[in-house]
Design a protein around this motif. Structure first.
Motif, mmCIF file in Angstrom:
data_model
loop_
_atom_site.group_PDB
_atom_site.id
_atom_site.type_symbol
_atom_site.label_atom_id
_atom_site.label_comp_id
_atom_site.label_asym_id
_atom_site.label_seq_id
_atom_site.Cartn_x
_atom_site.Cartn_y
_atom_site.Cartn_z
ATOM 1 N N PRO A 166 0.328 -1.011 -0.132
ATOM 2 C CA PRO A 166 -0.062 -0.093 0.227
ATOM 3 C C PRO A 166 1.188 1.076 0.482
ATOM 4 N N ALA A 167 2.081 1.588 0.599
ATOM 5 C CA ALA A 167 2.943 2.497 0.666
ATOM 6 C C ALA A 167 3.245 2.665 -0.622
ATOM 7 N N ALA A 168 3.591 1.682 -1.071
ATOM 8 C CA ALA A 168 4.297 1.992 -2.749
ATOM 9 C C ALA A 168 3.158 2.766 -3.394
ATOM 10 N N LEU A 169 1.706 2.513 -3.288
ATOM 11 C CA LEU A 169 1.170 2.705 -4.440
ATOM 12 C C LEU A 169 0.383 4.058 -4.196
ATOM 13 N N ARG A 170 0.765 4.350 -2.594
ATOM 14 C CA ARG A 170 0.501 5.869 -2.208
ATOM 15 C C ARG A 170 1.297 6.427 -2.842
ATOM 16 N N LEU A 171 3.394 6.363 -2.734
ATOM 17 C CA LEU A 171 3.385 7.195 -3.404
ATOM 18 C C LEU A 171 3.482 7.461 -4.814
ATOM 19 N N ALA A 172 3.365 6.054 -4.742
ATOM 20 C CA ALA A 172 3.098 5.778 -7.149
ATOM 21 C C ALA A 172 1.769 7.150 -7.567
ATOM 22 N N LEU A 173 1.190 7.142 -6.224
ATOM 23 C CA LEU A 173 -0.193 8.499 -6.993
ATOM 24 C C LEU A 173 0.691 9.665 -6.447
ATOM 25 N N LEU A 174 1.077 9.452 -5.855
ATOM 26 C CA LEU A 174 0.996 10.798 -4.614
ATOM 27 C C LEU A 174 2.460 11.682 -6.393
ATOM 28 N N SER A 175 3.073 10.807 -6.754
ATOM 29 C CA SER A 175 4.144 11.420 -7.675
ATOM 30 C C SER A 175 3.808 11.712 -9.020
ATOM 31 N N VAL A 176 2.453 11.784 -9.145
ATOM 32 C CA VAL A 176 1.538 12.324 -10.267
ATOM 33 C C VAL A 176 0.578 13.392 -10.387
ATOM 34 N N PRO A 177 0.503 14.676 -10.722
ATOM 35 C CA PRO A 177 0.068 15.662 -10.640
ATOM 36 C C PRO A 177 -1.503 14.992 -10.687
ATOM 37 N N ARG A 178 -2.412 16.104 -9.569
ATOM 38 C CA ARG A 178 -3.643 15.596 -8.924
ATOM 39 C C ARG A 178 -4.121 15.753 -10.510
ATOM 40 N N SER A 179 -4.199 16.839 -11.826
ATOM 41 C CA SER A 179 -5.121 16.734 -12.457
ATOM 42 C C SER A 179 -4.579 15.949 -13.983
ATOM 43 N N GLU A 180 -3.196 15.166 -13.361
ATOM 44 C CA GLU A 180 -2.823 14.002 -15.260
ATOM 45 C C GLU A 180 -3.743 12.492 -14.575
ATOM 46 N N PRO A 181 -4.306 11.901 -15.815
ATOM 47 C CA PRO A 181 -4.647 10.783 -15.502
ATOM 48 C C PRO A 181 -3.292 9.384 -14.960
ATOM 49 N N VAL A 182 -3.232 8.738 -14.845
ATOM 50 C CA VAL A 182 -2.344 7.294 -13.848
ATOM 51 C C VAL A 182 -2.469 6.427 -14.082
ATOM 52 N N ARG A 183 -0.918 5.785 -14.396
ATOM 53 C CA ARG A 183 -1.889 4.970 -15.864
ATOM 54 C C ARG A 183 -0.741 3.966 -14.498
ATOM 55 N N LEU A 184 -1.326 3.068 -13.972
ATOM 56 C CA LEU A 184 0.054 1.369 -12.641
ATOM 57 C C LEU A 184 0.103 0.610 -13.913
ATOM 58 N N ASP A 185 0.832 -0.451 -13.617
ATOM 59 C CA ASP A 185 1.251 -1.601 -13.452
ATOM 60 C C ASP A 185 2.621 -2.517 -12.259
ATOM 61 N N ARG A 186 2.505 -3.112 -12.621
ATOM 62 C CA ARG A 186 3.580 -3.596 -11.868
ATOM 63 C C ARG A 186 5.105 -2.955 -11.494
#
Length: 276
Positions: A166-186
């Motif tokens: 979960p902490a890695a997911l939180r960091l990954a989401l924090l790393s992208v500006p809120r107004s920009e889409p996020v594409r997540l994978d492993r």
């Protein structure tokens, strides 16, 4: 003062227009999916930023589907609990209400709206969208995909990659500006986990040196970043600069990371005492 971009008008507005005035944060999430988690995470960060300035806040969650599962996933992601908007009367004397959503911004009552761009999870073992999802990783009517099943509610079957760290997911989401889409994978989550592990080791090492105050210039850069529409990538940039600054005492690096973690909630001091 913290300013947020009001999606209704496109203009920045104070998040707390009345000093010490009660602010209501209402998160609007449609079901259990990665975008809904980003909405709740944004609301959580807004609450933490306001509390750092002494602003009283109360939070509410509006989620017509997957309510219990969404709360469980949010807790896993270190998002603090929300009140249930269905059980509370609106208007508790707050100075302002702020709505956080990934939906249409004109669907809510008064107050500014913080819009959150969608999250796409593409980490299925097959390389395509996760089983049981619509495009973009959103669960279809069959329910929550195994790829990000919530711990304690069916386990982490199918790898459970999205919430496995979960902490890695939180960091990954924090790393992208809120107004920009996020594409997540492993691969994205593994990179975030590596960065997080490195910071935790560094913090544990710095803690062994005499403490030094957070430099005023660094403190100002951190606050300027998060007070500018919750610019979390900007906050992370400051931490990277502090990590590599050649003339900064390790004790000051430690205090800087602990100070910033009051907002980030990445448990950066978790490994204290683990070094021989």
């Amino acid at each position: 003062m913290l300013h947020i971009l009001d999606a209704r008008t496109g203009e920045p507005v104070p998040a707390a227009p009345t000093r010490r005035g009660l602010t209501r944060i209402e998160a609007h999430a449609c079901g259990l999916d990665p975008t809904a988690l980003r909405v709740l995470l944004t609301a959580d960060l807004l609450v933490r930023a306001l509390e750092l300035t002494g602003t009283p806040v109360w939070t509410a969650l509006t989620a017509p589907h997957g309510h219990a599962e969404l709360r469980t996933a949010a807790t896993t992601l270190a998002i603090r609990p929300f009140e249930d908007a269905r059980d509370l009367a609106s208007g508790l004397g707050e100075a302002q209400a702020i709505h956080v959503t990934a939906e249409q911004v004109d669907a809510y009552g008064g107050g500014p709206v913080m819009w959150v761009a969608p999250v796409e999870w593409t980490g299925a073992a097959s390389g395509g969208p996760a089983a049981g999802t619509a495009s973009g990783g959103v669960p279809d009517e069959a329910g929550v995909p195994d790829e990000w099943a919530v711990p304690g509610r069916g386990g982490l079957s199918g790898g459970g990659a999205l919430l496995a760290d979960p902490a890695a997911l939180r960091l990954a989401l924090l790393s992208v500006p809120r107004s920009e889409p996020v594409r997540l994978d492993r691969a994205v989550l593994e990179e975030a986990a590596g960065r997080l592990a490195g910071w935790r080791r560094a913090v544990a090492g710095w803690a062994r040196q005499p403490s030094r105050p957070v430099p005023e210039g660094v403190r100002g850069r951190l606050r300027s970043a998060w007070e500018d529409d919750l610019d979390l990538p900007g906050v992370l940039d400051v931490l990277r600069a502090v990590e590599s600054a050649p003339d900064l005492p390790d004790g000051a690096r430690f205090e800087t990371y602990v100070y910033a973690d009051r907002l980030l909630a990445l448990d950066l001091a978790r490994d204290l005492g683990s070094l021989a």
